[in-house]
Design an enzyme around this catalytic site. Structure first.
Site, PDB file in Angstrom:
ATOM      1  N   CYS A   6       0.850  -1.207   0.000  1.00 32.68           N
ATOM      2  CA  CYS A   6       0.000   0.000   0.000  1.00 32.68           C
ATOM      3  C   CYS A   6       0.877   1.245   0.000  1.00 32.68           C
ATOM      4  CB  CYS A   6      -0.925   0.011   1.215  1.00 32.68           C
ATOM      5  SG  CYS A   6      -2.318  -1.140   1.079  1.00 32.68           S
ATOM      6  N   HIS A  45      -6.212  -2.630  -1.199  1.00 36.55           N
ATOM      7  CA  HIS A  45      -5.694  -3.705  -0.359  1.00 36.55           C
ATOM      8  C   HIS A  45      -6.621  -4.919  -0.352  1.00 36.55           C
ATOM      9  CE1 HIS A  45      -3.042  -5.301   2.771  1.00 36.55           C
ATOM     10  NE2 HIS A  45      -4.136  -5.889   3.214  1.00 36.55           N
ATOM     11  N   GLY A  88       3.801 -19.721   2.363  1.00 32.28           N
ATOM     12  CA  GLY A  88       4.976 -18.869   2.156  1.00 32.28           C
ATOM     13  C   GLY A  88       4.656 -17.401   1.954  1.00 32.28           C
ATOM     14  N   HIS A  93      -0.648  -8.557   1.142  1.00 32.29           N
ATOM     15  CA  HIS A  93      -1.329  -7.748   0.126  1.00 32.29           C
ATOM     16  C   HIS A  93      -1.199  -8.597  -1.132  1.00 32.29           C
ATOM     17  CE1 HIS A  93      -2.105  -3.538  -1.758  1.00 32.29           C
ATOM     18  NE2 HIS A  93      -2.128  -4.429  -2.756  1.00 32.29           N
ATOM     19  N   HIS A  95      -0.484 -10.518  -4.307  1.00 36.09           N
ATOM     20  CA  HIS A  95       0.494 -10.263  -5.370  1.00 36.09           C
ATOM     21  C   HIS A  95       0.742 -11.529  -6.160  1.00 36.09           C
ATOM     22  CE1 HIS A  95       2.659 -11.331  -1.670  1.00 36.09           C
ATOM     23  NE2 HIS A  95       3.548 -11.936  -2.439  1.00 36.09           N
ATOM     24  N   HIS A  97       3.658 -13.240  -8.357  1.00 31.57           N
ATOM     25  CA  HIS A  97       5.059 -13.224  -8.787  1.00 31.57           C
ATOM     26  C   HIS A  97       5.064 -13.582 -10.278  1.00 31.57           C
ATOM     27  CE1 HIS A  97       6.879 -13.457  -4.637  1.00 31.57           C
ATOM     28  NE2 HIS A  97       5.708 -13.978  -4.367  1.00 31.57           N
TER      29      HIS A  97
HETATM   30  P1  AMP Z   1       5.534 -13.564  -0.614  1.00 33.44           P
HETATM   31  O1  AMP Z   1       6.532 -14.391   0.145  1.00 33.44           O
HETATM   32  O2  AMP Z   1       4.813 -14.333  -1.678  1.00 33.44           O
HETATM   33  O3  AMP Z   1       4.600 -12.791   0.301  1.00 33.44           O
HETATM   34  O4  AMP Z   1       6.397 -12.514  -1.424  1.00 33.44           O
HETATM   35  C1  AMP Z   1       6.657 -11.216  -0.985  1.00 33.44           C
HETATM   36  C2  AMP Z   1       7.653 -10.636  -1.958  1.00 33.44           C
HETATM   37  O5  AMP Z   1       7.679  -9.232  -1.783  1.00 33.44           O
HETATM   38  C3  AMP Z   1       9.081 -11.149  -1.748  1.00 33.44           C
HETATM   39  O6  AMP Z   1       9.543 -11.751  -2.955  1.00 33.44           O
HETATM   40  C4  AMP Z   1       9.861  -9.879  -1.400  1.00 33.44           C
HETATM   41  O7  AMP Z   1      11.165  -9.878  -1.913  1.00 33.44           O
HETATM   42  C5  AMP Z   1       8.984  -8.795  -2.020  1.00 33.44           C
HETATM   43  N1  AMP Z   1       9.111  -7.467  -1.427  1.00 33.44           N
HETATM   44  C6  AMP Z   1       9.030  -7.138  -0.100  1.00 33.44           C
HETATM   45  N2  AMP Z   1       9.164  -5.811   0.060  1.00 33.44           N
HETATM   46  C7  AMP Z   1       9.317  -5.281  -1.176  1.00 33.44           C
HETATM   47  C8  AMP Z   1       9.510  -3.952  -1.685  1.00 33.44           C
HETATM   48  N3  AMP Z   1       9.563  -2.886  -0.870  1.00 33.44           N
HETATM   49  N4  AMP Z   1       9.636  -3.783  -3.019  1.00 33.44           N
HETATM   50  C9  AMP Z   1       9.597  -4.853  -3.846  1.00 33.44           C
HETATM   51  N5  AMP Z   1       9.418  -6.109  -3.442  1.00 33.44           N
HETATM   52  C10 AMP Z   1       9.286  -6.337  -2.128  1.00 33.44           C
END
Ligand code: AMP
Length: 109
Positions: A6, A45, A88, A93, A95, A97
């Protein structure tokens, strides 16, 4: 609520943005696990895929993935969305990958 994604949406934290529209945003992962590792998020969110997602947002997310991949200029890619702590998920929030740029191992799926 102190949500890192956010804060990126609000411009309070920096991000290397690849694609953005009214509803979604894609930016490079801060700790890439592949040559190309981008995260696609809804701007509003939503915790993860276990939450109700309105059809227009679901559509925007899918379109956002396609548009992001087009901008990254990759042909083959993998989408992963960790939903819940045991899966994991570290950032709560939603997302996706987007991983590309290497020959991906079969892994568990
Ligand atoms: P997850 O484990 O699926 O929740 O993935 C969270 C992802 O967010 C991880 O791959 C982190 O490296 C990435 N992450 C955390 N903080 C940031 C940030 N400020 N900018 C970009 N990626 C981030």
């Amino acid at each position: 609520m102190d949500c890192v994604f956010c804060r990126i949406v609000k411009g309070e934290l920096p991000a290397r943005v690849v694609y953005e529209d009214e509803q979604v945003m894609a930016f490079h992962d801060i700790n890439p696990q592949a040559p190309i590792h981008v995260l696609l998020i809804p701007k509003r969110h939503v915790e993860n895929l276990s939450e109700e997602i309105p059809p227009e947002l679901a559509h925007a997310l899918v379109r956002g993935i396609r548009e992001t991949v087009r901008r990254l200029n990759v042909r083959d890619y993998r989408i992963i969305s960790n939903s819940g702590r045991d899966a994991g998920q570290e950032v709560f929030h939603l997302h996706f990958h987007i991983i590309a740029g290497l020959e991906l191992p079969p892994d568990t799926v």
